[in-house]
Design an enzyme around this catalytic site. Structure first.
Site, short mmCIF file in Angstrom:
data_model
loop_
_atom_site.label_atom_id
_atom_site.label_comp_id
_atom_site.label_asym_id
_atom_site.label_seq_id
_atom_site.Cartn_x
_atom_site.Cartn_y
_atom_site.Cartn_z
N SER A 42 23.56 2.13 -17.29
CA SER A 42 24.57 1.69 -16.34
C SER A 42 23.90 0.13 -15.93
CB SER A 42 24.08 2.65 -14.94
OG SER A 42 22.94 2.68 -14.70
N HIS A 147 24.17 8.79 -17.35
CA HIS A 147 23.26 9.13 -17.86
C HIS A 147 23.55 10.55 -18.31
CE1 HIS A 147 20.26 6.22 -15.81
NE2 HIS A 147 21.16 5.61 -16.51
N GLN A 156 24.47 9.43 -9.98
CA GLN A 156 23.75 9.35 -11.24
C GLN A 156 22.38 9.94 -11.07
OE1 GLN A 156 23.73 5.35 -13.54
NE2 GLN A 156 21.54 5.34 -12.91
N GLU A 157 21.74 9.63 -10.01
CA GLU A 157 20.22 10.22 -10.05
C GLU A 157 20.05 10.87 -8.54
OE1 GLU A 157 17.58 6.95 -11.08
OE2 GLU A 157 19.17 6.29 -12.47
N GLU A 200 17.07 10.60 -18.68
CA GLU A 200 15.91 10.22 -17.93
C GLU A 200 15.09 11.55 -17.69
OE1 GLU A 200 16.64 7.74 -14.59
OE2 GLU A 200 17.12 6.11 -15.91
N ASP A 236 19.92 7.69 -6.60
CA ASP A 236 20.75 6.53 -7.18
C ASP A 236 21.97 6.74 -7.43
OD1 ASP A 236 21.36 4.36 -8.38
OD2 ASP A 236 20.07 4.19 -10.15
N GLU A 281 19.68 4.31 -3.60
CA GLU A 281 20.00 2.96 -4.54
C GLU A 281 21.24 3.13 -4.52
OE1 GLU A 281 17.25 3.38 -7.58
OE2 GLU A 281 18.70 2.04 -8.78
N ASP A 308 20.22 -2.38 -6.72
CA ASP A 308 19.69 -2.59 -8.15
C ASP A 308 20.80 -3.25 -8.81
OD1 ASP A 308 19.19 -2.21 -11.15
OD2 ASP A 308 19.74 0.09 -10.91
N LYS A 333 13.54 -4.58 -12.41
CA LYS A 333 13.59 -4.44 -13.80
C LYS A 333 13.13 -5.57 -14.64
CE LYS A 333 16.74 -0.54 -13.66
NZ LYS A 333 18.24 -0.24 -13.49
N SER A 360 10.92 -0.30 -11.67
CA SER A 360 11.54 0.48 -12.37
C SER A 360 11.59 0.73 -13.91
CB SER A 360 13.04 0.67 -11.76
OG SER A 360 13.94 1.45 -12.43
N HIS A 361 11.83 1.65 -14.49
CA HIS A 361 12.01 1.89 -15.96
C HIS A 361 13.44 1.78 -16.11
CE1 HIS A 361 13.28 6.43 -15.20
NE2 HIS A 361 13.98 5.74 -14.28
N ARG A 362 14.04 1.70 -17.41
CA ARG A 362 15.80 1.88 -17.70
C ARG A 362 15.95 3.26 -18.27
NH1 ARG A 362 18.18 -3.28 -17.10
NH2 ARG A 362 19.91 -1.59 -16.57
N SER A 363 16.88 3.69 -18.45
CA SER A 363 17.45 4.92 -18.91
C SER A 363 17.06 4.99 -20.27
CB SER A 363 18.86 5.34 -18.87
OG SER A 363 19.68 4.11 -18.97
N LYS A 384 9.68 3.50 -10.11
CA LYS A 384 10.82 4.81 -10.37
C LYS A 384 10.95 4.96 -11.79
CE LYS A 384 15.85 5.08 -10.40
NZ LYS A 384 17.01 4.35 -10.48
O1 2PG Z 1 20.57 2.42 -12.58
C1 2PG Z 1 19.28 2.70 -12.71
O2 2PG Z 1 18.67 2.60 -11.98
C2 2PG Z 1 18.43 2.87 -14.18
C3 2PG Z 1 17.40 3.56 -14.29
O3 2PG Z 1 17.29 5.03 -13.73
O4 2PG Z 1 19.45 3.15 -15.22
P1 2PG Z 1 19.95 1.99 -16.27
O5 2PG Z 1 18.64 1.98 -17.17
O6 2PG Z 1 20.87 3.06 -17.15
O7 2PG Z 1 20.65 1.00 -15.54
MG MG Z 2 19.84 2.04 -10.31
#
Ligand code: 2PG
Ligand code: MG
Length: 416
Positions: A42, A147, A156-157, A200, A236, A281, A308, A333, A360-363, A384
């Site tokens: 995303s 995701h 999403q989260e 994730e 999120d 988020e 984000d 990120k 933050s990580h990515r998916s 995150k």
């Molecule tokens: O939306 C988000 O914050 C991220 C990570 O959780 O997802 P993605 O890496 O797919 O952008």
């Molecule tokens: Mg996000």
């Protein structure tokens, strides 16, 4: 001398979704650094380009030599200069020709090699000897949206923050206990639940957004009572993914409901207040600065309103957000912006303006652990990076090691 670059290697490796990504090795006279780039599903529309046409194969066949011939002989300590060289090699303003994933992997590997050249861990090399705050881990419990598969929630989260944890070990095990508890609770609501997980590592329940919110809160409370610490729910929403620009509505397919911006503000505010959410988020589409601003003015004192897709770790876009008071937190990120020095510039601007950086990580991830170091070096109050899964625990377990190394570690202050 110790940190002069002697060799650069770029290779194609797997990410957690089975896609190709780049891993970079930097060898200096006295050190070695390795970093890999993650990938989003995303993504914000204003993120830099991850890879050019031709993907990782093109990088290996055409770009690796270009980068190594420029970087060999440079000092890995001169990270900002190296980032500029990478920008020059690329020649565009969004890394369209060599890819922001390529440049960010080089940039992070350079920093790690510089740190190693002086026998320092990365967090200490970047953050200095006085850093001692460990970020709270935002744990990913249930997944929906981009995701997850069909029939999952639109949000999403579904995340949690173990705000009462006294140290990182307590925090990560609290997150994993809530994850276990949720498996049981989902089974009571979704008779067809197979135990499936999203990108994730959060569960994918076939339930409405409302039921997911309820069991998320219930799991936080029950586990919190069992282990004696407060655990707060968080989200999120990744709302750009279900914003329909033609209808000008947020489409909640799982619930058969659509909401205009005004309804969305009310809906999110209500969720935050009902469940005492500590963090939300992307509650609005990435272009909706006004929606963000309104929500932030209503709940910003008690909840992190985090951007984000709206900010994409971009300093100029964040500056607009600060001017409008659109958010009190920003996702960081590095691969959204393409280099460590640009990432740092955004973090600096955020901190100067009381906007909390959330590393933050990515998916799509690898077992690269760099962001654990960045979160500590930047003094981020939150990180995150999922809760479970090899590529997620790589970062969490690194935080445990970092905490052990610090002489007087404390958990970061959340002020919410
Ligand atoms: O939306 C988000 O914050 C991220 C990570 O959780 O997802 P993605 O890496 O797919 O952008
Ligand atoms: Mg996000």
């Amino acid at each position: 001398m110790d940190s002069v670059i002697e060799d650069v290697r770029v290779r194609k490796i797997l990410d957690s979704r089975g896609n190709a990504t780049v891993e970079v090795d930097i060898l200096t006279w006295n050190g070695f650094g390795r970093a890999a780039a993650p990938s989003g599903a995303s993504t914000g529309s204003r993120e830099v380009v991850a890879f050019p046409d031709g993907g990782v194969d093109k990088i290996i066949s055409e770009v690796e030599d270009l980068i190594s011939s420029e970087l060999i002989g440079m000092d890995a300590e001169d990270i900002a200069d190296i980032d500029l060289v990478l920008k020059e090699i690329d020649g565009t303003d969004n890394y369209a020709s060599i890819g922001g994933n390529t440049t960010v992997a080089v940039s992070m590997a350079v920093a790690k090699a510089a740190a190693a050249s002086y026998n320092l861990p990365l967090y200490k090399y970047l953050g200095g000897n006085f850093v001692n705050e460990i970020p709270y881990p935002l744990g990913n419990m249930m997944n929906g949206g981009a995701h997850a598969g069909v029939n999952a929630p639109d949000i999403q989260e579904f995340l949690i923050v173990p705000v009462g944890a006294n140290n990182i070990t307590e925090a990560v095990f609290a997150n994993s206990a809530v994850h276990k508890k949720l498996k049981e609770l989902i089974q009571t609501k979704d008779s067809l639940f197979t135990g499936g997980k999203g990108d994730e590592g959060g569960w994918i329940p076939n339930v409405s957004n409302d039921i997911a919110l309820e069991i998320q809160a219930q799991a936080c409370e029950e586990v919190g009572d069992e282990i004696g610490i407060k655990i707060s729910p968080a989200l999120d929403m990744a709302a750009s993914e279900f914003w329909d620009a033609n209808q000008e509505k947020y489409i909640y397919s799982q619930d058969n409901v659509s909401r205009d911006t005004g309804d969305q503000i009310e809906f999110v505010k209500d969720i935050i207040e009902t469940y005492n959410m500590i963090y939300v988020e992307d509650p609005f589409d990435e272009a909706d600065f006004d929606g963000f601003k309104e929500l932030n003015s209503l709940v910003g004192d008690k909840c992190f309103v985090c951007g984000d897709d709206i900010f994409v770790t971009n300093k100029e876009i964040l500056a607009k957000g600060i001017e409008m008071n659109a958010a009190n937190a920003i996702i960081i990120k590095p691969n959204q912006i393409g280099s460590l020095s640009e990432t740092y510039a955004t973090v600096k601007l955020a901190k100067e303006n009381d906007v909390a950086p959330v590393v933050s990580h990515r998916s799509g991830e690898t077992t690269d652990e760099t962001i654990a170091h960045l979160a500590v070096a930047f003094g981020a109050p939150l990180i995150k990076t999922g809760a479970l899964g090899g590529e997620r625990i790589a970062k969490l377990n690194e935080l445990i090691r970092i905490e052990e190394e610090l002489s007087n570690p404390i958990m970061a202050k959340l002020n919410k």
